[in-house]
Design a protein around this motif. Sequence first.
Motif, PDB file in Angstrom:
ATOM      1  N   GLN A   1       0.828  -1.207   0.000  1.00  0.00           N
ATOM      2  CA  GLN A   1       0.000   0.000   0.000  1.00  0.00           C
ATOM      3  C   GLN A   1       0.866   1.261   0.000  1.00  0.00           C
ATOM      4  N   HIS A   2       2.022   1.153  -0.619  1.00  0.00           N
ATOM      5  CA  HIS A   2       2.946   2.277  -0.820  1.00  0.00           C
ATOM      6  C   HIS A   2       3.421   2.903   0.491  1.00  0.00           C
ATOM      7  N   CYS A   3       3.466   2.114   1.559  1.00  0.00           N
ATOM      8  CA  CYS A   3       3.885   2.668   2.858  1.00  0.00           C
ATOM      9  C   CYS A   3       5.334   3.142   2.844  1.00  0.00           C
ATOM     10  N   HIS A   4       6.138   2.628   1.955  1.00  0.00           N
ATOM     11  CA  HIS A   4       7.568   2.956   1.932  1.00  0.00           C
ATOM     12  C   HIS A   4       7.879   4.336   1.370  1.00  0.00           C
ATOM     13  N   VAL A   5       6.884   5.025   0.781  1.00  0.00           N
ATOM     14  CA  VAL A   5       7.143   6.367   0.248  1.00  0.00           C
ATOM     15  C   VAL A   5       6.538   7.468   1.117  1.00  0.00           C
ATOM     16  N   ILE A   6       5.903   7.125   2.209  1.00  0.00           N
ATOM     17  CA  ILE A   6       5.325   8.131   3.108  1.00  0.00           C
ATOM     18  C   ILE A   6       6.458   8.986   3.669  1.00  0.00           C
TER      19      ILE A   6
ATOM     20  N   PRO B   1     -13.357   9.059  -7.684  1.00  0.00           N
ATOM     21  CA  PRO B   1     -12.324  10.093  -7.814  1.00  0.00           C
ATOM     22  C   PRO B   1     -11.407  10.204  -6.597  1.00  0.00           C
ATOM     23  N   SER B   2     -11.916   9.907  -5.412  1.00  0.00           N
ATOM     24  CA  SER B   2     -11.067   9.981  -4.212  1.00  0.00           C
ATOM     25  C   SER B   2      -9.925   8.972  -4.298  1.00  0.00           C
ATOM     26  N   ARG B   3     -10.160   7.844  -4.953  1.00  0.00           N
ATOM     27  CA  ARG B   3      -9.091   6.857  -5.131  1.00  0.00           C
ATOM     28  C   ARG B   3      -8.041   7.384  -6.107  1.00  0.00           C
ATOM     29  N   ALA B   4      -8.484   8.079  -7.149  1.00  0.00           N
ATOM     30  CA  ALA B   4      -7.550   8.684  -8.087  1.00  0.00           C
ATOM     31  C   ALA B   4      -6.711   9.737  -7.371  1.00  0.00           C
ATOM     32  N   ASP B   5      -7.340  10.496  -6.486  1.00  0.00           N
ATOM     33  CA  ASP B   5      -6.601  11.503  -5.714  1.00  0.00           C
ATOM     34  C   ASP B   5      -5.544  10.844  -4.839  1.00  0.00           C
ATOM     35  N   PHE B   6      -5.890   9.701  -4.231  1.00  0.00           N
ATOM     36  CA  PHE B   6      -4.923   8.975  -3.410  1.00  0.00           C
ATOM     37  C   PHE B   6      -3.742   8.525  -4.274  1.00  0.00           C
ATOM     38  N   CYS B   7      -4.034   7.998  -5.443  1.00  0.00           N
ATOM     39  CA  CYS B   7      -2.957   7.550  -6.343  1.00  0.00           C
ATOM     40  C   CYS B   7      -2.053   8.709  -6.732  1.00  0.00           C
ATOM     41  N   TRP B   8      -2.634   9.858  -6.998  1.00  0.00           N
ATOM     42  CA  TRP B   8      -1.861  11.036  -7.363  1.00  0.00           C
ATOM     43  C   TRP B   8      -1.003  11.481  -6.179  1.00  0.00           C
ATOM     44  N   GLN B   9      -1.561  11.410  -4.973  1.00  0.00           N
ATOM     45  CA  GLN B   9      -0.796  11.765  -3.766  1.00  0.00           C
ATOM     46  C   GLN B   9       0.397  10.820  -3.589  1.00  0.00           C
TER      47      GLN B   9
ATOM     48  N   VAL C   1       9.573   2.697  -6.951  1.00  0.00           N
ATOM     49  CA  VAL C   1       9.122   4.083  -6.840  1.00  0.00           C
ATOM     50  C   VAL C   1       7.859   4.215  -7.684  1.00  0.00           C
ATOM     51  N   PRO C   2       6.677   4.189  -7.037  1.00  0.00           N
ATOM     52  CA  PRO C   2       5.409   4.228  -7.778  1.00  0.00           C
ATOM     53  C   PRO C   2       5.076   5.643  -8.239  1.00  0.00           C
ATOM     54  N   CYS C   3       5.728   6.083  -9.295  1.00  0.00           N
ATOM     55  CA  CYS C   3       5.623   7.471  -9.752  1.00  0.00           C
ATOM     56  C   CYS C   3       5.039   7.497 -11.157  1.00  0.00           C
ATOM     57  N   GLU C   4       3.741   7.710 -11.247  1.00  0.00           N
ATOM     58  CA  GLU C   4       3.073   7.774 -12.534  1.00  0.00           C
ATOM     59  C   GLU C   4       2.441   9.149 -12.712  1.00  0.00           C
ATOM     60  N   GLY C   5       2.209   9.530 -13.947  1.00  0.00           N
ATOM     61  CA  GLY C   5       1.544  10.794 -14.225  1.00  0.00           C
ATOM     62  C   GLY C   5       0.058  10.717 -13.944  1.00  0.00           C
ATOM     63  N   TYR C   6      -0.562  11.881 -13.777  1.00  0.00           N
ATOM     64  CA  TYR C   6      -1.993  11.919 -13.445  1.00  0.00           C
ATOM     65  C   TYR C   6      -2.849  11.261 -14.520  1.00  0.00           C
ATOM     66  N   GLU C   7      -2.408  11.299 -15.754  1.00  0.00           N
ATOM     67  CA  GLU C   7      -3.161  10.669 -16.842  1.00  0.00           C
ATOM     68  C   GLU C   7      -3.417   9.198 -16.542  1.00  0.00           C
TER      69      GLU C   7
ATOM     70  N   LEU D   1       4.439  11.674  -3.385  1.00  0.00           N
ATOM     71  CA  LEU D   1       5.320  11.200  -2.311  1.00  0.00           C
ATOM     72  C   LEU D   1       6.480  10.401  -2.887  1.00  0.00           C
ATOM     73  N   ALA D   2       6.189   9.614  -3.919  1.00  0.00           N
ATOM     74  CA  ALA D   2       7.221   8.776  -4.543  1.00  0.00           C
ATOM     75  C   ALA D   2       8.299   9.631  -5.195  1.00  0.00           C
ATOM     76  N   ARG D   3       7.901  10.726  -5.822  1.00  0.00           N
ATOM     77  CA  ARG D   3       8.897  11.613  -6.430  1.00  0.00           C
ATOM     78  C   ARG D   3       9.851  12.153  -5.367  1.00  0.00           C
ATOM     79  N   ASP D   4       9.305  12.538  -4.212  1.00  0.00           N
ATOM     80  CA  ASP D   4      10.147  13.034  -3.117  1.00  0.00           C
ATOM     81  C   ASP D   4      11.020  11.911  -2.550  1.00  0.00           C
ATOM     82  N   ALA D   5      10.426  10.734  -2.397  1.00  0.00           N
ATOM     83  CA  ALA D   5      11.153   9.597  -1.826  1.00  0.00           C
ATOM     84  C   ALA D   5      12.299   9.156  -2.731  1.00  0.00           C
ATOM     85  N   ARG D   6      12.107   9.285  -4.038  1.00  0.00           N
ATOM     86  CA  ARG D   6      13.144   8.864  -4.989  1.00  0.00           C
ATOM     87  C   ARG D   6      14.485   9.525  -4.654  1.00  0.00           C
TER      88      ARG D   6
END
Length: 152
Positions: free
Chosen positions: A86-91, A126-134, A112-118, A138-143
């Motif tokens: 559940q992507h806990c490693h990029v928090i 939509p709230s799930r899409a927002d979570f994925c975007w969040q 590093v789960p870093c995908e574009g919003y597309e 986080l992944a970009r920062d964690a990278r």
Amino acid sequence: LNLTEGPPQVRDENDVHTLVEEVGRSWWPGDGCGERRKEFKGKQGLRDSVERREVSLDQVSLEVQAQLQAFLDITGYIPLHVDGHQHCHVIAGIAAVVARVCRRFGVRCIRVPCEGYESFKHVEPPSRADFCWQVSGLARDARLMFREEGLF
């Protein structure tokens, strides 16, 4: 790595008390099934606890070490790569701890789960899409932290 569901790898839940909560009787098979015990707080519970600064990063380190050691004990190998359930490693905060522990264990790669919003426009609700975007943010920062520790 798992910091969101089920029991911790650390044997004494009190050693990771900021990561767990009492959930009633355990349904996990094996020793202790049916007994009262503490388990991880869930995907949102972990994130909320981190945001409120209730999570001890020392306890995160202890749990990550225990999980990597368990893998080594069972397989005889150091993991080639690590991914967080559940992507806990990029928090934020947790990512730096994971990076340091992985480097010490000799892990070389981390997801590093870093995908574009597309990639998330089709996700419902939509709230799930927002979570994925969040998570992607986080992944970009964690990278950066992962690279500083030599993880790719």
